[in-house]
Design a protein around this motif. Structure first.
Motif, short mmCIF file in Angstrom:
data_model
loop_
_atom_site.label_atom_id
_atom_site.label_comp_id
_atom_site.label_asym_id
_atom_site.label_seq_id
_atom_site.Cartn_x
_atom_site.Cartn_y
_atom_site.Cartn_z
N PRO A 1 34.98 41.59 43.40
CA PRO A 1 34.37 40.27 43.18
C PRO A 1 32.86 40.35 42.93
O PRO A 1 32.13 41.06 43.63
N ASP A 2 32.45 39.64 41.89
CA ASP A 2 31.06 39.50 41.48
C ASP A 2 30.42 40.81 41.00
O ASP A 2 29.21 40.87 40.79
N LYS A 3 31.24 41.87 40.80
CA LYS A 3 30.70 43.16 40.38
C LYS A 3 31.45 43.80 39.21
O LYS A 3 30.85 44.34 38.31
N LEU A 4 32.79 43.75 39.23
CA LEU A 4 33.59 44.50 38.26
C LEU A 4 34.92 43.82 38.02
O LEU A 4 35.59 43.39 38.97
N ILE A 5 35.30 43.75 36.75
CA ILE A 5 36.65 43.32 36.39
C ILE A 5 37.05 44.12 35.16
O ILE A 5 36.26 44.28 34.22
N ALA A 6 38.26 44.70 35.20
CA ALA A 6 38.72 45.56 34.11
C ALA A 6 40.22 45.39 33.95
O ALA A 6 40.93 45.08 34.91
N TRP A 7 40.70 45.61 32.71
CA TRP A 7 42.14 45.56 32.47
C TRP A 7 42.50 46.45 31.29
O TRP A 7 41.70 46.71 30.42
N GLN A 8 43.75 46.92 31.32
CA GLN A 8 44.32 47.64 30.19
C GLN A 8 45.27 46.69 29.49
O GLN A 8 46.06 46.00 30.13
N THR A 9 45.18 46.66 28.17
CA THR A 9 45.95 45.75 27.34
C THR A 9 47.15 46.46 26.73
O THR A 9 47.07 47.62 26.36
N ALA A 10 48.27 45.71 26.65
CA ALA A 10 49.50 46.23 26.04
C ALA A 10 50.20 45.12 25.28
O ALA A 10 50.09 43.95 25.67
N PRO A 11 50.92 45.45 24.22
CA PRO A 11 51.78 44.43 23.63
C PRO A 11 52.71 43.86 24.72
O PRO A 11 53.16 44.61 25.59
N ALA A 12 52.92 42.54 24.70
CA ALA A 12 53.71 41.88 25.75
C ALA A 12 55.03 42.62 25.99
O ALA A 12 55.72 43.00 25.06
N PRO B 1 49.17 51.31 26.60
CA PRO B 1 49.03 52.61 25.95
C PRO B 1 47.74 53.35 26.31
O PRO B 1 47.59 54.51 25.96
N GLY B 2 46.79 52.66 26.97
CA GLY B 2 45.62 53.39 27.44
C GLY B 2 44.25 52.84 27.11
O GLY B 2 43.25 53.39 27.54
N GLY C 1 39.85 56.06 25.61
CA GLY C 1 39.96 57.48 25.93
C GLY C 1 41.24 57.89 26.64
O GLY C 1 41.58 59.07 26.67
N LYS C 2 41.97 56.92 27.21
CA LYS C 2 43.23 57.24 27.90
C LYS C 2 44.45 57.12 27.00
O LYS C 2 45.57 57.32 27.45
N VAL C 3 44.24 56.77 25.73
CA VAL C 3 45.36 56.68 24.79
C VAL C 3 45.83 58.09 24.47
O VAL C 3 45.05 58.92 24.00
#
Length: 155
Positions: free
Chosen positions: A79-90, A95-96, A120-122
């Motif tokens: 909270p209030d510092k970092l938010i991250a996500w990995q995206t994928a087709p539904a 994939p990374g 870089g993780k793909v």
């Protein structure tokens, strides 16, 4: 910063980290922040509150032949510092590639914000061979930071 597998941009925004995080953790606001033009709307999502959550977005872009949806798997949440996500087709596993927003308070009403797009993780060689990365440019990421600054000043 840019290297072979990521692009990072940053700027200082005249707002508290808390107020910025309230915007970033609300998928309903993501279309408003998107500098790439791919994000259309959220798909009945809840506020992001923890690592491991998934939120779905409605998207559109020629790289996917028009309209599509993504599932976004939250990989970082402080909270209030970092938010991250990995995206994928539904309906698929990520994939990374990952999006990360980092917030560093510079005072009560000023925050250094860094946005990183990292692929870089793909590891899927077929996906990498398509030459899609980077799909989003440094300028589009900088536009996302500008849109965040506008969104928080008007919220």
């Amino acid at each position: 910063m840019a290297d072979d597998t990521s692009i990072s941009v940053g700027r200082t925004i005249d707002s508290s980290a808390k107020d910025l995080f309230l915007v970033l953790s609300n998928p309903e606001r993501h279309a408003q922040l998107d500098g790439s033009g791919f994000v259309r709307s959220d798909d009945h999502t809840d506020r992001i509150t923890a690592n491991g959550q998934t939120f779905r977005m409605n998207m559109s872009g020629p790289h996917m032949g028009g309209d599509y949806q993504t599932d976004n798997h939250v990989t970082g949440f402080v909270p209030d510092k970092l938010i991250a996500w990995q995206t994928a087709p539904a309906g698929t596993e990520p994939p990374g590639w990952e999006w990360m927003w980092e917030l560093e308070p510079q005072g009560p009403d000023s925050t250094a914000v860094t946005l990183t797009y990292d692929w870089g993780k793909v590891t899927d060689k077929d996906l990498l061979a398509k030459g899609l990365f980077p799909l989003v440019s440094k300028e589009q990421l900088e536009d996302s930071l500008a849109k965040l600054a506008e969104a928080v000043s008007g919220s």
